[in-house]
Design a protein around this motif. Structure first.
Motif, PDB file in Angstrom:
ATOM      1  N   ALA A  39       0.810  -1.225   0.000  1.00 52.16           N
ATOM      2  CA  ALA A  39       0.000   0.000   0.000  1.00 52.16           C
ATOM      3  C   ALA A  39       0.842   1.273   0.000  1.00 52.16           C
ATOM      4  O   ALA A  39       0.329   2.340  -0.352  1.00 52.16           O
ATOM      5  CB  ALA A  39      -0.938  -0.002   1.207  1.00 52.16           C
ATOM      6  N   THR A  40       2.126   1.191   0.359  1.00 48.49           N
ATOM      7  CA  THR A  40       2.967   2.389   0.330  1.00 48.49           C
ATOM      8  C   THR A  40       3.177   2.912  -1.081  1.00 48.49           C
ATOM      9  O   THR A  40       3.427   4.098  -1.283  1.00 48.49           O
ATOM     10  CB  THR A  40       4.355   2.123   0.948  1.00 48.49           C
ATOM     11  N   GLY A  41       3.109   2.012  -2.078  1.00 49.76           N
ATOM     12  CA  GLY A  41       3.317   2.426  -3.463  1.00 49.76           C
ATOM     13  C   GLY A  41       4.752   2.784  -3.801  1.00 49.76           C
ATOM     14  O   GLY A  41       5.011   3.390  -4.840  1.00 49.76           O
ATOM     15  N   LEU A  42       5.698   2.388  -2.952  1.00 51.51           N
ATOM     16  CA  LEU A  42       7.094   2.785  -3.129  1.00 51.51           C
ATOM     17  C   LEU A  42       7.926   1.769  -3.917  1.00 51.51           C
ATOM     18  O   LEU A  42       9.061   2.076  -4.300  1.00 51.51           O
ATOM     19  CB  LEU A  42       7.764   2.977  -1.763  1.00 51.51           C
ATOM     20  N   PHE A  43       7.366   0.588  -4.162  1.00 51.16           N
ATOM     21  CA  PHE A  43       8.206  -0.514  -4.633  1.00 51.16           C
ATOM     22  C   PHE A  43       7.779  -1.049  -5.998  1.00 51.16           C
ATOM     23  O   PHE A  43       6.594  -1.122  -6.308  1.00 51.16           O
ATOM     24  CB  PHE A  43       8.179  -1.651  -3.603  1.00 51.16           C
ATOM     25  N   ASP A  44       8.790  -1.439  -6.770  1.00 47.57           N
ATOM     26  CA  ASP A  44       8.525  -2.109  -8.033  1.00 47.57           C
ATOM     27  C   ASP A  44       8.052  -3.534  -7.810  1.00 47.57           C
ATOM     28  O   ASP A  44       7.367  -4.102  -8.657  1.00 47.57           O
ATOM     29  CB  ASP A  44       9.797  -2.107  -8.896  1.00 47.57           C
ATOM     30  N   GLU A  45       8.429  -4.099  -6.668  1.00 48.22           N
ATOM     31  CA  GLU A  45       8.053  -5.470  -6.356  1.00 48.22           C
ATOM     32  C   GLU A  45       8.066  -5.660  -4.842  1.00 48.22           C
ATOM     33  O   GLU A  45       8.940  -5.129  -4.153  1.00 48.22           O
ATOM     34  CB  GLU A  45       9.046  -6.435  -7.007  1.00 48.22           C
ATOM     35  N   VAL A  46       7.096  -6.431  -4.312  1.00 52.74           N
ATOM     36  CA  VAL A  46       7.052  -6.801  -2.897  1.00 52.74           C
ATOM     37  C   VAL A  46       6.908  -8.325  -2.839  1.00 52.74           C
ATOM     38  O   VAL A  46       5.986  -8.886  -3.436  1.00 52.74           O
ATOM     39  CB  VAL A  46       5.873  -6.141  -2.153  1.00 52.74           C
ATOM     40  N   VAL A  47       7.833  -8.972  -2.116  1.00 49.98           N
ATOM     41  CA  VAL A  47       7.868 -10.429  -2.097  1.00 49.98           C
ATOM     42  C   VAL A  47       8.071 -10.914  -0.664  1.00 49.98           C
ATOM     43  O   VAL A  47       8.966 -10.440   0.039  1.00 49.98           O
ATOM     44  CB  VAL A  47       9.029 -10.981  -2.966  1.00 49.98           C
ATOM     45  N   VAL A  48       7.263 -11.867  -0.228  1.00 51.19           N
ATOM     46  CA  VAL A  48       7.494 -12.574   1.027  1.00 51.19           C
ATOM     47  C   VAL A  48       8.376 -13.784   0.724  1.00 51.19           C
ATOM     48  O   VAL A  48       8.081 -14.564  -0.190  1.00 51.19           O
ATOM     49  CB  VAL A  48       6.170 -13.029   1.669  1.00 51.19           C
ATOM     50  N   VAL A  49       9.476 -13.919   1.465  1.00 51.70           N
ATOM     51  CA  VAL A  49      10.387 -15.052   1.286  1.00 51.70           C
ATOM     52  C   VAL A  49      10.301 -15.904   2.550  1.00 51.70           C
ATOM     53  O   VAL A  49      10.630 -15.438   3.646  1.00 51.70           O
ATOM     54  CB  VAL A  49      11.836 -14.586   1.052  1.00 51.70           C
ATOM     55  N   THR A  50       9.861 -17.145   2.410  1.00 50.98           N
ATOM     56  CA  THR A  50       9.524 -17.949   3.585  1.00 50.98           C
ATOM     57  C   THR A  50      10.018 -19.385   3.481  1.00 50.98           C
ATOM     58  O   THR A  50      10.266 -19.895   2.383  1.00 50.98           O
ATOM     59  CB  THR A  50       7.990 -17.950   3.811  1.00 50.98           C
ATOM     60  N   ASP A  51      10.128 -20.023   4.648  1.00 52.01           N
ATOM     61  CA  ASP A  51      10.453 -21.451   4.717  1.00 52.01           C
ATOM     62  C   ASP A  51       9.206 -22.285   4.954  1.00 52.01           C
ATOM     63  O   ASP A  51       9.284 -23.494   5.136  1.00 52.01           O
ATOM     64  CB  ASP A  51      11.459 -21.704   5.848  1.00 52.01           C
ATOM     65  N   SER A  52       8.053 -21.640   4.934  1.00 50.90           N
ATOM     66  CA  SER A  52       6.818 -22.286   5.381  1.00 50.90           C
ATOM     67  C   SER A  52       5.753 -22.332   4.290  1.00 50.90           C
ATOM     68  O   SER A  52       5.315 -21.269   3.806  1.00 50.90           O
ATOM     69  CB  SER A  52       6.253 -21.530   6.592  1.00 50.90           C
ATOM     70  N   PRO A  53       5.277 -23.528   3.938  1.00 49.72           N
ATOM     71  CA  PRO A  53       4.141 -23.609   3.011  1.00 49.72           C
ATOM     72  C   PRO A  53       2.894 -22.908   3.541  1.00 49.72           C
ATOM     73  O   PRO A  53       2.095 -22.393   2.763  1.00 49.72           O
ATOM     74  CB  PRO A  53       3.908 -25.117   2.866  1.00 49.72           C
ATOM     75  N   VAL A  54       2.743 -22.888   4.859  1.00 43.64           N
ATOM     76  CA  VAL A  54       1.577 -22.231   5.457  1.00 43.64           C
ATOM     77  C   VAL A  54       1.614 -20.729   5.175  1.00 43.64           C
ATOM     78  O   VAL A  54       0.601 -20.125   4.770  1.00 43.64           O
ATOM     79  CB  VAL A  54       1.532 -22.498   6.977  1.00 43.64           C
ATOM     80  N   ILE A  55       2.763 -20.107   5.396  1.00 43.52           N
ATOM     81  CA  ILE A  55       2.897 -18.672   5.130  1.00 43.52           C
ATOM     82  C   ILE A  55       2.817 -18.402   3.627  1.00 43.52           C
ATOM     83  O   ILE A  55       2.182 -17.432   3.192  1.00 43.52           O
ATOM     84  CB  ILE A  55       4.208 -18.137   5.726  1.00 43.52           C
ATOM     85  N   TYR A  56       3.449 -19.257   2.816  1.00 39.19           N
ATOM     86  CA  TYR A  56       3.386 -19.118   1.353  1.00 39.19           C
ATOM     87  C   TYR A  56       1.933 -19.096   0.892  1.00 39.19           C
ATOM     88  O   TYR A  56       1.511 -18.222   0.121  1.00 39.19           O
ATOM     89  CB  TYR A  56       4.144 -20.270   0.699  1.00 39.19           C
ATOM     90  N   ASP A  57       1.145 -20.037   1.372  1.00 34.27           N
ATOM     91  CA  ASP A  57      -0.260 -20.116   0.983  1.00 34.27           C
ATOM     92  C   ASP A  57      -1.053 -18.915   1.497  1.00 34.27           C
ATOM     93  O   ASP A  57      -1.971 -18.428   0.816  1.00 34.27           O
ATOM     94  CB  ASP A  57      -0.892 -21.404   1.506  1.00 34.27           C
ATOM     95  N   GLU A  58      -0.719 -18.440   2.685  1.00 31.70           N
ATOM     96  CA  GLU A  58      -1.415 -17.282   3.249  1.00 31.70           C
ATOM     97  C   GLU A  58      -1.260 -16.059   2.350  1.00 31.70           C
ATOM     98  O   GLU A  58      -2.215 -15.296   2.143  1.00 31.70           O
ATOM     99  CB  GLU A  58      -0.865 -16.989   4.651  1.00 31.70           C
TER     100      GLU A  58
END
Length: 242
Positions: A39-58
């Motif tokens: 929502a900040t609108g500052l980024f060309d890309e926003v990515v969550v990097v995780t070790d968890s399928p649960v967080i990935y799916d969320e």
């Protein structure tokens, strides 16, 4: 200048397991962090990097972007460096997954330090906010930072720094907020260095930069809400959700 925000999201946090998947109002902690970063609108890309399928799916179930780590990592910076290595990006922001109240203004101030003649020499920068509650200043879960006259970090510690030997002074205490900005190469360099002695003692990863002689430019910002490190933090954060 291409800018990406990466959010390292480890499921098995030592002090508060599964904290990123805890409900906070109508969303989980990690979803608040991701949505507010976008929502900040500052980024060309926003990515969550995780070790968890649960967080990935969320994240992906809600239309967000996430990547699974390919290997184990000691720190959040190590985790996002794996994802960044093949990305075309100049500046990388590391936004901790447990900072659900992230907003535009402090991130804009952080990015500004890389601009202009003075900004050309900045390799790494981070945020801090003033701590005034004596209980929080003494709390080892709150990482404190002492700075020089130019705003560069001198040291980070879970202990009280500076120590108030002179009782006549009004000493400002600053909490280090887990939001970093790096030039891409500085981040990749970090991951190639082994864990350093002070970093290992304090369990504060940014000390690795200082021990290698790389300055961290600190940016003071107004209150950033609550970082979710403990169940008590989650209770405090719930009171701030409108």
């Amino acid at each position: 200048m291409r800018i990406a925000a990466l959010i390292p999201a480890r499921y098995a946090a030592t002090r508060f397991p599964a904290k990123l998947m805890q409900p906070l109002g109508s969303k989980t902690v990690i979803r608040h962090t991701y949505d507010n970063t976008v929502a900040t609108g500052l980024f060309d890309e926003v990515v969550v990097v995780t070790d968890s399928p649960v967080i990935y799916d969320e994240i992906t179930a809600g239309g967000g972007t996430a990547k699974m780590s390919r290997r184990e990592h000691e720190s959040g910076s190590d985790r996002i460096a794996e994802a960044v290595e093949d990305m075309e990006v100049d500046i990388v922001l590391n936004i901790q997954g447990d900072t659900p109240f992230i907003k535009r203004d402090p991130l804009e101030k952080l990015l500004a330090v890389f601009k202009g003649a003075d900004g050309a020499s900045v390799q790494v920068a981070s945020l801090m906010q003033e701590l005034k509650d004596p209980a929080l200043i003494a709390d080892e879960n709150y990482v404190k930072v002492a700075i020089d006259l130019k705003g560069n970090a001198l040291f980070f510690s879970r202990s009280v720094i500076p120590y108030p030997r002179n009782k006549e002074l009004v000493i400002p205490y600053y909490e280090h907020i887990g939001v970093y900005a790096f030039r891409k190469q500085a981040l990749l360099d970090f991951t190639r260095w082994p864990v350093t002695p002070l970093e290992n003692a304090e369990k504060v990863e940014c000390l690795r930069y200082l021990e290698h002689g790389v300055p961290l430019r600190m940016v003071v910002v107004d209150y950033m809400g609550v970082e979710i490190d403990t169940p008590d933090d989650l209770d405090r954060a719930a009171k701030l959700i409108v």
